[in-house]
Design a protein around this motif. Structure first.
Motif, PDB file in Angstrom:
ATOM      1  N   ALA A 179       4.807  -5.843  -2.675  1.00 20.77           N
ATOM      2  CA  ALA A 179       5.478  -6.489  -3.803  1.00 20.77           C
ATOM      3  C   ALA A 179       4.627  -7.611  -4.394  1.00 20.77           C
ATOM      4  N   GLU A 180       3.923  -8.353  -3.540  1.00 27.17           N
ATOM      5  CA  GLU A 180       3.119  -9.476  -4.037  1.00 27.17           C
ATOM      6  C   GLU A 180       2.007  -8.998  -4.959  1.00 27.17           C
ATOM      7  N   ARG A 181       1.416  -7.850  -4.654  1.00 26.13           N
ATOM      8  CA  ARG A 181       0.344  -7.320  -5.498  1.00 26.13           C
ATOM      9  C   ARG A 181       0.896  -6.859  -6.840  1.00 26.13           C
ATOM     10  N   ARG A 182       2.075  -6.274  -6.837  1.00 25.75           N
ATOM     11  CA  ARG A 182       2.680  -5.838  -8.105  1.00 25.75           C
ATOM     12  C   ARG A 182       2.996  -7.036  -8.992  1.00 25.75           C
ATOM     13  N   VAL A 183       3.497  -8.109  -8.413  1.00 22.70           N
ATOM     14  CA  VAL A 183       3.814  -9.310  -9.192  1.00 22.70           C
ATOM     15  C   VAL A 183       2.535  -9.917  -9.772  1.00 22.70           C
ATOM     16  N   ALA A 184       1.479  -9.991  -8.967  1.00 25.65           N
ATOM     17  CA  ALA A 184       0.210 -10.531  -9.456  1.00 25.65           C
ATOM     18  C   ALA A 184      -0.347  -9.669 -10.584  1.00 25.65           C
ATOM     19  N   PHE A 185      -0.235  -8.358 -10.463  1.00 21.76           N
ATOM     20  CA  PHE A 185      -0.697  -7.440 -11.500  1.00 21.76           C
ATOM     21  C   PHE A 185       0.059  -7.656 -12.804  1.00 21.76           C
ATOM     22  N   ALA A 186       1.370  -7.758 -12.724  1.00 23.87           N
ATOM     23  CA  ALA A 186       2.201  -7.905 -13.919  1.00 23.87           C
ATOM     24  C   ALA A 186       1.971  -9.224 -14.631  1.00 23.87           C
TER      25      ALA A 186
END
Length: 230
Positions: A155-162
């Motif tokens: 989830a942390e990687r998806r948030v950083a990507f967005a």
């Protein structure tokens, strides 16, 4: 969308710009060369078709999956994260010129400025009163990223990507952004043809950086764009 459809969209956008009095802008500075785009094409993974694993839900209301985190959250470890300002205002502050901030917000909340819109090729005024006329696009659409592999990310990687203000986010005209939706290059390109090399380079840079693939159809479109780059 066929060639006729693209021409209609381009004409409507041009007419809208004339009515609003928007000024045309020069092609994006620092657009990549043919060799640079081709190098990115050689580095990116290519798959036959876009998969559809299901489960994508952007909303964060109670009961929703919120798979890329709350929109424009400051709570991430990427560029601009944890700086006390939301991502949308970070993008506006970084991509607009003649920026004015709301007093008392520590240069966070943008109330006016001018956008050289790389998608439409127009110079657009921004005011807080008409903030909806300027949106922030995810270059590699979130729904496409989810389908292409982000569904397996932490989830942390998806948030950083967005919320990646350096690579993934571009301010643009609302109508242009809405015409893109969750398309990849095979289904959508910016109306400003002069910036197609820029878009190809940025899209591929995001894909390579995050190890997201492109489809064979995307690859064909981007390779064709590369041949037209200087």
């Amino acid at each position: 969308m066929g060639i006729r459809g693209w021409l209609v969209v381009a004409l409507l956008l041009a007419l809208t710009a004339c009515v609003r009095g928007d000024e045309p802008v020069a092609p994006a500075p620092g657009s990549p060369s043919r060799a640079q785009v081709e190098q990115l094409l050689a580095s990116v993974r290519v798959i036959a078709e876009r998969p559809h694993p299901g489960g994508y839900e952007r909303g964060c209301d109670p009961g929703q999956a919120c798979v890329f985190g709350a929109s424009w959250t400051d709570d991430h470890d990427g560029p601009g994260g944890h700086d006390g300002c939301d991502t949308r205002n970070n993008v506006l502050a970084g991509q607009l010129t003649d920026v004015a901030f709301r007093p008392g917000t520590r240069d966070c909340v943008v109330v006016s400025g001018t956008l050289d819109d790389l998608y439409s090729g127009r110079r657009l005024p921004f005011t807080k009163a008409k903030a909806r006329e300027i949106q922030v696009d995810h270059v590699y659409a979130l729904a496409a990223a989810w389908d292409m592999g982000a569904s397996a990310w932490p989830a942390e990687r998806r948030v950083a990507f967005a919320n990646d203000v350096d690579l993934e986010l571009l301010a643009t005209d609302a109508a242009v952004n809405q015409s893109k939706r969750d398309s990849t290059p095979a289904g959508w390109l910016p109306p400003a043809r002069a910036n197609h090399c820029f878009y190809a380079g940025r899209y591929l840079t995001v894909a390579v950086h995050y190890d997201l693939p492109i489809t064979a159809a995307d690859n064909a479109v981007l390779a064709d764009l590369a041949r037209g780059c200087p």
